[in-house]
Design a protein around this motif. Structure first.
Motif, PDB file in Angstrom:
ATOM      1  N   ALA A  97       0.780  -1.207   0.033  1.00 25.69           N
ATOM      2  CA  ALA A  97      -0.025  -0.274  -0.081  1.00 25.69           C
ATOM      3  C   ALA A  97       0.939   1.273   0.067  1.00 25.69           C
ATOM      4  CB  ALA A  97      -0.901  -0.194   1.314  1.00 25.69           C
ATOM      5  N   ILE A  98       1.811   1.418   0.678  1.00 26.66           N
ATOM      6  CA  ILE A  98       2.935   2.220   0.754  1.00 26.66           C
ATOM      7  C   ILE A  98       3.572   2.541  -0.743  1.00 26.66           C
ATOM      8  CG2 ILE A  98       5.183   3.251   1.648  1.00 26.66           C
ATOM      9  CD1 ILE A  98       4.374   1.619   4.162  1.00 26.66           C
ATOM     10  N   LEU A  99       4.107   1.446  -1.287  1.00 25.46           N
ATOM     11  CA  LEU A  99       4.574   1.590  -2.652  1.00 25.46           C
ATOM     12  C   LEU A  99       3.570   2.090  -3.306  1.00 25.46           C
ATOM     13  CD1 LEU A  99       6.568  -1.821  -2.381  1.00 25.46           C
ATOM     14  CD2 LEU A  99       7.548   0.478  -2.219  1.00 25.46           C
ATOM     15  N   LEU A 100       2.344   1.544  -3.374  1.00 24.30           N
ATOM     16  CA  LEU A 100       1.305   2.050  -4.453  1.00 24.30           C
ATOM     17  C   LEU A 100       1.104   3.634  -4.481  1.00 24.30           C
ATOM     18  CD1 LEU A 100      -0.947   0.693  -6.650  1.00 24.30           C
ATOM     19  CD2 LEU A 100      -2.439   0.730  -4.704  1.00 24.30           C
ATOM     20  N   GLY A 101       1.096   4.157  -3.172  1.00 23.24           N
ATOM     21  CA  GLY A 101       1.253   5.480  -3.098  1.00 23.24           C
ATOM     22  C   GLY A 101       2.075   6.415  -3.928  1.00 23.24           C
ATOM     23  N   VAL A 102       3.175   5.461  -4.372  1.00 27.93           N
ATOM     24  CA  VAL A 102       4.129   6.081  -5.098  1.00 27.93           C
ATOM     25  C   VAL A 102       3.929   5.901  -6.573  1.00 27.93           C
ATOM     26  CG1 VAL A 102       6.846   6.758  -5.448  1.00 27.93           C
ATOM     27  CG2 VAL A 102       5.848   6.323  -3.280  1.00 27.93           C
ATOM     28  N   ALA A 103       3.581   4.565  -6.551  1.00 26.58           N
ATOM     29  CA  ALA A 103       3.418   4.241  -8.079  1.00 26.58           C
ATOM     30  C   ALA A 103       2.397   4.968  -8.965  1.00 26.58           C
ATOM     31  CB  ALA A 103       2.983   2.636  -7.962  1.00 26.58           C
ATOM     32  N   ILE A 104       1.488   5.239  -8.164  1.00 26.28           N
ATOM     33  CA  ILE A 104       0.320   5.841  -8.885  1.00 26.28           C
ATOM     34  C   ILE A 104       0.850   7.222  -9.573  1.00 26.28           C
ATOM     35  CG2 ILE A 104      -2.078   6.934  -8.774  1.00 26.28           C
ATOM     36  CD1 ILE A 104      -2.536   4.517  -6.735  1.00 26.28           C
ATOM     37  N   PRO A 105       1.048   8.168  -8.587  1.00 28.74           N
ATOM     38  CA  PRO A 105       1.630   9.553  -9.217  1.00 28.74           C
ATOM     39  C   PRO A 105       2.687   9.339 -10.224  1.00 28.74           C
ATOM     40  CG  PRO A 105       2.295   9.378  -6.935  1.00 28.74           C
ATOM     41  CD  PRO A 105       1.265   8.070  -7.185  1.00 28.74           C
ATOM     42  N   SER A 106       3.630   8.322  -9.970  1.00 30.89           N
ATOM     43  CA  SER A 106       4.950   8.378 -10.799  1.00 30.89           C
ATOM     44  C   SER A 106       4.163   7.623 -12.058  1.00 30.89           C
ATOM     45  CB  SER A 106       5.900   7.401 -10.143  1.00 30.89           C
ATOM     46  OG  SER A 106       5.371   6.068 -10.076  1.00 30.89           O
ATOM     47  N   GLY A 107       3.170   6.918 -12.195  1.00 33.72           N
ATOM     48  CA  GLY A 107       2.930   6.328 -13.256  1.00 33.72           C
ATOM     49  C   GLY A 107       2.078   7.370 -14.125  1.00 33.72           C
ATOM     50  N   THR A 108       1.086   8.430 -13.392  1.00 36.63           N
ATOM     51  CA  THR A 108       0.683   9.387 -13.807  1.00 36.63           C
ATOM     52  C   THR A 108       1.809  10.564 -14.604  1.00 36.63           C
ATOM     53  OG1 THR A 108      -1.025   9.524 -12.044  1.00 36.63           O
ATOM     54  CG2 THR A 108      -0.946  11.199 -13.453  1.00 36.63           C
ATOM     55  N   ILE A 109       2.898  10.810 -14.079  1.00 36.49           N
ATOM     56  CA  ILE A 109       3.605  11.398 -14.552  1.00 36.49           C
ATOM     57  C   ILE A 109       4.448  10.968 -16.013  1.00 36.49           C
ATOM     58  CG2 ILE A 109       6.238  12.272 -14.314  1.00 36.49           C
ATOM     59  CD1 ILE A 109       5.651  12.573 -11.182  1.00 36.49           C
ATOM     60  N   VAL A 110       4.319   9.492 -15.878  1.00 39.07           N
ATOM     61  CA  VAL A 110       4.878   8.947 -17.077  1.00 39.07           C
ATOM     62  C   VAL A 110       4.049   9.156 -18.388  1.00 39.07           C
ATOM     63  CG1 VAL A 110       5.394   6.932 -18.195  1.00 39.07           C
ATOM     64  CG2 VAL A 110       6.733   7.123 -15.816  1.00 39.07           C
ATOM     65  N   GLY A 111       2.658   9.033 -17.789  1.00 37.06           N
ATOM     66  CA  GLY A 111       1.602   9.354 -19.002  1.00 37.06           C
ATOM     67  C   GLY A 111       1.452  10.727 -19.500  1.00 37.06           C
ATOM     68  N   VAL A 112       1.856  11.638 -18.664  1.00 38.52           N
ATOM     69  CA  VAL A 112       1.888  13.055 -18.934  1.00 38.52           C
ATOM     70  C   VAL A 112       2.842  13.466 -19.799  1.00 38.52           C
ATOM     71  CG1 VAL A 112       1.911  15.480 -18.202  1.00 38.52           C
ATOM     72  CG2 VAL A 112       0.395  13.661 -17.048  1.00 38.52           C
ATOM     73  N   MET A 113       4.115  12.713 -19.546  1.00 39.58           N
ATOM     74  CA  MET A 113       5.362  13.005 -20.509  1.00 39.58           C
ATOM     75  C   MET A 113       5.268  12.328 -21.763  1.00 39.58           C
ATOM     76  SD  MET A 113       8.427  12.576 -17.683  1.00 39.58           S
ATOM     77  CE  MET A 113       8.888  13.717 -16.434  1.00 39.58           C
ATOM     78  N   LEU A 114       4.435  11.211 -21.828  1.00 38.68           N
ATOM     79  CA  LEU A 114       4.352  10.702 -23.213  1.00 38.68           C
ATOM     80  C   LEU A 114       3.799  11.611 -24.193  1.00 38.68           C
ATOM     81  CD1 LEU A 114       2.861   6.920 -22.530  1.00 38.68           C
ATOM     82  CD2 LEU A 114       5.102   7.765 -23.966  1.00 38.68           C
ATOM     83  N   SER A 115       2.635  12.353 -23.516  1.00 37.22           N
ATOM     84  CA  SER A 115       2.057  13.605 -24.395  1.00 37.22           C
ATOM     85  C   SER A 115       2.960  14.794 -24.707  1.00 37.22           C
ATOM     86  CB  SER A 115       0.689  13.969 -23.866  1.00 37.22           C
ATOM     87  OG  SER A 115      -0.279  12.715 -23.799  1.00 37.22           O
ATOM     88  N   LEU A 116       3.721  15.255 -23.767  1.00 39.48           N
ATOM     89  CA  LEU A 116       4.310  16.377 -23.713  1.00 39.48           C
ATOM     90  C   LEU A 116       5.969  16.340 -24.413  1.00 39.48           C
ATOM     91  CD1 LEU A 116       4.103  17.687 -20.097  1.00 39.48           C
ATOM     92  CD2 LEU A 116       2.759  18.732 -22.305  1.00 39.48           C
ATOM     93  N   LEU A 117       6.463  15.098 -24.086  1.00 35.19           N
ATOM     94  CA  LEU A 117       7.944  15.016 -24.862  1.00 35.19           C
ATOM     95  C   LEU A 117       7.942  14.348 -26.179  1.00 35.19           C
ATOM     96  CD1 LEU A 117       9.700  13.728 -21.385  1.00 35.19           C
ATOM     97  CD2 LEU A 117       9.434  16.104 -22.530  1.00 35.19           C
ATOM     98  N   TRP A 118       6.633  13.503 -26.282  1.00 36.81           N
ATOM     99  CA  TRP A 118       6.731  12.632 -27.614  1.00 36.81           C
ATOM    100  C   TRP A 118       5.399  12.732 -28.499  1.00 36.81           C
ATOM    101  CZ3 TRP A 118      11.323  10.944 -28.034  1.00 36.81           C
ATOM    102  CH2 TRP A 118      12.029  10.665 -26.963  1.00 36.81           C
ATOM    103  N   PRO A 119       5.079  14.238 -28.861  1.00 36.34           N
ATOM    104  CA  PRO A 119       3.769  14.581 -29.492  1.00 36.34           C
ATOM    105  C   PRO A 119       3.727  13.656 -30.804  1.00 36.34           C
ATOM    106  CG  PRO A 119       5.176  16.354 -29.599  1.00 36.34           C
ATOM    107  CD  PRO A 119       5.718  15.331 -28.674  1.00 36.34           C
TER     108      PRO A 119
END
Length: 446
Positions: A59-81
């Motif tokens: 559960a503690i690890l999941l608290g970091v996995a969710i926002p870090s996964g969200t960051i990766v998703g956003v970066m896909l759009s911003l860095l690799w249009p």
């Protein structure tokens, strides 16, 4: 530095950070599932305590996995249009379904944690089974998009336009099955070996009570069995992976092995450094015919070399070192697991010796390094392509500035999150030592 290189550095660092938590999210949930099954079958409370404590850590690890996964998703759009423009048309299906897989994991995780003391053993197992299934499904679906980047199918490019789109042909691309099995097996392996490291570290502490040592021994043996099975499957999956690369990405296979000339009875080069001028792997050990056998099923099979391809399409040849490190770690982990389980079987009444426990402590970090080396190899080995054979990385990346500033900001963020996560895990388990859970009233689950 140009924006393409900075984009690769920023996205690669983000993925390297996120993959730690994503991998453990898949592997640890499977271990929780097995602990619950053993608790039900053997009526041994220690396994119930394992499931509880592993769930708290997850559960503690999941608290970091969710926002870090969200960051990766956003970066896909911003860095690799340029890349996302094609993804949105061709391979959006796995991303859409992955939302439901995460929803399934989150819902049943809530049921498992907050209603655990009111559920029967069978329903607890069912709940955590859905958690593990949701986590594995998320990894499987995301890997479909990654495999498609290596072996793209389901579209054509006519005068720069995407035509004849077939989303299911894209999903069922040639490398999907073999790479998905490899990703899941290595995640299960890594999750188990991390728990092996923790149990071995606790057993090294001579101050532990007899009850605690018995608990950690059970956790160690359970994790070792799962880790060995997953490691063996990962090794056997290597043959299928070599065959897939031979058929679909022969250049990547040649770079991984430092093979310059097309030949039958191609040798497998272990370690060493590929030398372009000498057109050979310098300082390596060669096993004649082994590469041909892995790639074609016959030592007489012909394997294409680097010289069959334009040099400007070669991936960086350091992928040979990455590949060898990944494979070397994998076989080392198999050897360590076999040694530890063999020792436990032969000397049933003896404790594992201190030197072996110290070696077992290293297996968690080693397996995580193997995961990181494997992902870097897979992505760098595809260069200079983002979508192999269709889109160059330079065409996929953003042209905007300030990527360098973002790189240093996110590096700082990731370092801070790693430190904070470690501190939170240490603080929680220091405040809640295992003897408290072992001595708690029987009905208290979470």
């Amino acid at each position: 530095m140009d924006s393409v290189l900075l984009s690769r550095m920023l996205f690669g660092t983000s993925m390297a950070f996120h993959i730690i938590f994503a991998t453990l999210g898949v592997g640890v949930t499977l271990m929780i599932f097995f602990a619950e099954i053993l608790h039900w079958i053997k009526k041994d409370r220690d396994y119930g305590v394992m499931a509880k404590r592993w769930t708290k850590g997850f559960a503690i690890l999941l608290g970091v996995a969710i926002p870090s996964g969200t960051i990766v998703g956003v970066m896909l759009s911003l860095l690799w249009p340029g890349f996302m423009e094609i993804v949105g048309k061709v391979i959006a299906v796995p991303f859409q379904i992955e939302i439901f897989a995460f929803f399934l994991e989150a819902v049943f995780m809530s049921i498992y944690v907050y209603a655990a003391d009111r559920l029967s053993n069978v329903m607890r197992i069912v709940s955590v089974a859905f958690v593990a299934f949701g986590a594995s499904s998320s990894a499987f679906l995301i890997n479909i998009a990654h495999s498609w980047m290596n072996t793209p199918r389901g579209f054509d490019v006519v005068d720069g336009a995407i035509t004849d789109i077939d989303p299911w042909a894209a999903v069922l691309n040639p490398s999907m099955a073999v790479t998905s099995k490899h990703v899941l097996a290595t995640a299960y392996m890594t999750g188990a070996f991390v728990l092996v490291s923790i149990a071995a570290f606790r057993l090294l502490r001579k101050t532990s009570s007899g009850q605690e040592r018995a608990y950690h021994k059970k956790g160690l043996m359970l994790a070792l069995v799962i880790a060995l099975l997953a490691s063996l499957y990962t090794a056997t999956n290597g043959h299928s992976t070599a065959g897939m690369l031979h058929e679909e990405m022969p250049l990547k296979l040649a770079a991984a092995e430092g093979l310059f000339e097309t030949q039958a009875n191609a040798p497998l080069a272990i370690m060493g450094i590929p030398d372009v001028e000498a057109e050979a792997v310098v300082g390596g050990i060669e096993i004649p015919g082994m590469l041909s056998w892995l790639a074609t099923g016959s030592s007489d099979g012909v394997v294409q070399g680097l010289n069959d391809f334009p040099q400007d399409e070669w991936p960086p040849l350091f992928v040979h070192t990455l590949f060898n490190l990944m494979v070397g770690i994998g076989f080392s982990l198999i050897g360590i697991a076999v040694l530890a389980l063999g020792w436990a079987i032969v000397f049933r009444r003896r404790n594992l010796p201190t030197w072996l426990l110290v070696v077992l402590v290293t297996t968690g970090p080693l397996s995580m390094l193997g995961i990181e080396f494997g992902w870097i190899f897979s992505c760098v080995g595809r260069q200079p392509w983002t979508i192999y054979g269709f889109q160059l990385t330079s065409s996929a990346a953003t042209n905007s500035g300030n990527v360098g500033i973002l790189f240093f900001l996110f590096i700082s963020l990731y370092i801070m999150l790693l430190v904070m996560t470690g501190l939170v895990l240490r603080y929680y388990f220091a405040r809640n030592p295992v003897y408290k859970d072992l001595q708690a009233p029987q009905g208290e689950a979470f």
